[in-house]
Design a protein around this motif. Structure first.
Motif, mmCIF file in Angstrom:
data_model
loop_
_atom_site.group_PDB
_atom_site.id
_atom_site.type_symbol
_atom_site.label_atom_id
_atom_site.label_comp_id
_atom_site.label_asym_id
_atom_site.label_seq_id
_atom_site.Cartn_x
_atom_site.Cartn_y
_atom_site.Cartn_z
ATOM 1 N N VAL A 1 0.829 -1.201 0.000
ATOM 2 C CA VAL A 1 0.000 0.000 0.000
ATOM 3 C C VAL A 1 0.866 1.255 0.000
ATOM 4 N N ASP A 2 1.887 1.291 0.860
ATOM 5 C CA ASP A 2 2.753 2.476 0.943
ATOM 6 C C ASP A 2 3.478 2.739 -0.371
ATOM 7 N N LEU A 3 3.961 1.683 -1.037
ATOM 8 C CA LEU A 3 4.660 1.860 -2.303
ATOM 9 C C LEU A 3 3.717 2.379 -3.386
ATOM 10 N N VAL A 4 2.550 1.788 -3.487
ATOM 11 C CA VAL A 4 1.586 2.246 -4.504
ATOM 12 C C VAL A 4 1.187 3.696 -4.235
ATOM 13 N N ALA A 5 0.964 4.053 -2.977
ATOM 14 C CA ALA A 5 0.621 5.438 -2.635
ATOM 15 C C ALA A 5 1.749 6.387 -3.032
ATOM 16 N N ALA A 6 2.991 6.007 -2.755
ATOM 17 C CA ALA A 6 4.140 6.863 -3.082
ATOM 18 C C ALA A 6 4.296 7.030 -4.592
ATOM 19 N N ILE A 7 4.079 5.960 -5.347
ATOM 20 C CA ILE A 7 4.163 6.051 -6.816
ATOM 21 C C ILE A 7 3.070 6.971 -7.353
ATOM 22 N N CYS A 8 1.854 6.808 -6.862
ATOM 23 C CA CYS A 8 0.754 7.683 -7.296
ATOM 24 C C CYS A 8 1.066 9.143 -6.975
ATOM 25 N N ASP A 9 1.583 9.401 -5.762
ATOM 26 C CA ASP A 9 1.954 10.767 -5.387
ATOM 27 C C ASP A 9 3.009 11.316 -6.337
ATOM 28 N N HIS A 10 4.042 10.523 -6.597
ATOM 29 C CA HIS A 10 5.155 10.977 -7.447
ATOM 30 C C HIS A 10 4.685 11.288 -8.875
ATOM 31 N N LEU A 11 3.818 10.447 -9.405
ATOM 32 C CA LEU A 11 3.358 10.635 -10.783
ATOM 33 C C LEU A 11 2.132 11.529 -10.901
ATOM 34 N N GLY A 12 1.555 11.917 -9.757
ATOM 35 C CA GLY A 12 0.354 12.735 -9.779
ATOM 36 C C GLY A 12 -0.855 11.972 -10.290
ATOM 37 N N ALA B 1 -6.450 -12.868 -3.424
ATOM 38 C CA ALA B 1 -6.974 -12.656 -2.062
ATOM 39 C C ALA B 1 -6.949 -11.202 -1.593
ATOM 40 N N ILE B 2 -6.815 -10.268 -2.498
ATOM 41 C CA ILE B 2 -6.862 -8.851 -2.116
ATOM 42 C C ILE B 2 -8.064 -8.216 -2.805
ATOM 43 N N ASP B 3 -8.957 -7.661 -2.014
ATOM 44 C CA ASP B 3 -10.103 -6.926 -2.534
ATOM 45 C C ASP B 3 -9.576 -5.571 -3.005
ATOM 46 N N MET B 4 -9.566 -5.342 -4.311
ATOM 47 C CA MET B 4 -8.934 -4.141 -4.860
ATOM 48 C C MET B 4 -9.680 -2.858 -4.529
ATOM 49 N N GLY B 5 -10.978 -2.910 -4.340
ATOM 50 C CA GLY B 5 -11.704 -1.712 -3.903
ATOM 51 C C GLY B 5 -11.231 -1.277 -2.535
ATOM 52 N N GLN B 6 -11.090 -2.228 -1.624
ATOM 53 C CA GLN B 6 -10.572 -1.922 -0.291
ATOM 54 C C GLN B 6 -9.112 -1.473 -0.374
ATOM 55 N N PHE B 7 -8.331 -2.124 -1.226
ATOM 56 C CA PHE B 7 -6.926 -1.759 -1.397
ATOM 57 C C PHE B 7 -6.805 -0.295 -1.842
ATOM 58 N N ARG B 8 -7.619 0.106 -2.819
ATOM 59 C CA ARG B 8 -7.577 1.499 -3.283
ATOM 60 C C ARG B 8 -7.988 2.464 -2.175
ATOM 61 N N ARG B 9 -8.946 2.078 -1.338
ATOM 62 C CA ARG B 9 -9.307 2.947 -0.212
ATOM 63 C C ARG B 9 -8.127 3.102 0.741
ATOM 64 N N TRP B 10 -7.391 2.020 0.983
ATOM 65 C CA TRP B 10 -6.209 2.136 1.845
ATOM 66 C C TRP B 10 -5.142 3.006 1.203
ATOM 67 N N VAL B 11 -4.934 2.868 -0.098
ATOM 68 C CA VAL B 11 -3.965 3.721 -0.796
ATOM 69 C C VAL B 11 -4.388 5.172 -0.664
ATOM 70 N N GLN B 12 -5.661 5.461 -0.844
ATOM 71 C CA GLN B 12 -6.142 6.843 -0.720
ATOM 72 C C GLN B 12 -5.891 7.386 0.684
ATOM 73 N N PHE B 13 -6.187 6.578 1.699
ATOM 74 C CA PHE B 13 -5.923 7.020 3.065
ATOM 75 C C PHE B 13 -4.434 7.215 3.307
ATOM 76 N N ALA B 14 -3.612 6.341 2.755
ATOM 77 C CA ALA B 14 -2.158 6.478 2.908
ATOM 78 C C ALA B 14 -1.670 7.771 2.267
ATOM 79 N N ARG B 15 -2.334 8.222 1.225
ATOM 80 C CA ARG B 15 -1.947 9.444 0.525
ATOM 81 C C ARG B 15 -2.416 10.700 1.230
ATOM 82 N N SER B 16 -3.400 10.579 2.085
ATOM 83 C CA SER B 16 -3.933 11.772 2.745
ATOM 84 C C SER B 16 -3.011 12.195 3.880
#
Length: 164
Positions: free
Chosen positions: A83-94, A116-131
């Motif tokens: 989650v932290d890596l995906v959030a950081a990549i999204c932040d870096h690339l805008g 075994a990963i619910d991607m909707g929930q995963f994206r919510r965690w990425v969004q929270f990690a970015r906030s």
């Protein structure tokens, strides 16, 4: 942007430990310019054993290849790092968080990853990690073939899941 030469530094900036594979800076697609518009999450699907036996790459998306056999449970520290890596990549690339997909969403008839990963929930965690606001977390619950992320409250530089 031919290579993602910024990737190791972005991962370190997210507080992750990075082990660079020899020659990674020279690995790239020669038939296209790297201009990622999204992130696709994978698992390797390799049999257990060894450290980082698989590598992956694409021109239009940053592919994150997480080590997992495709049937093993995900260790909590690995989910945190994912989650932290995906959030950081999204932040870096805008990139918007909705530009994160599982390979199973990208190619639903061909690919099951990341398993075994619910991607909707995963994206919510990425969004929270970015906030910048504090968020909370409760441990993911493994139910047969799925991990569902439940959101709780923890600071930005944190473990996304807390020990029980």
């Amino acid at each position: 942007m031919a290579n993602l030469l910024w990737l190791a530094e972005v991962a370190r900036g997210a507080g992750l430990v990075v082990e660079e594979c020899e020659g990674w800076e020279a690995r790239c697609r020669t038939y296209c310019a790297m201009n990622p518009k999204g992130v696709v999450c994978h698992h390797t699907g390799d049999p257990a054993g060894g450290d980082m036996p698989s590598l992956d790459s694409n021109c239009d998306v940053v592919g994150i290849e997480a080590e997992n056999t495709g049937s093993d449970p995900w260790p909590r520290p690995q989910l945190d790092a994912y989650v932290d890596l995906v959030a950081a990549i999204c932040d870096h690339l805008g990139l918007r968080t909705d530009m994160v997909a599982g390979h199973k969403e990208w190619a639903p008839r061909r690919k099951p990853d990341p398993h075994a990963i619910d991607m909707g929930q995963f994206r919510r965690w990425v969004q929270f990690a970015r906030s910048s606001a504090a968020v909370s977390a409760t441990p993911p619950v493994q139910q047969e073939a799925d991990i569902f992320f439940e959101i709780g409250r923890v600071p930005r530089k944190r473990s996304l899941v807390q020990s029980q």
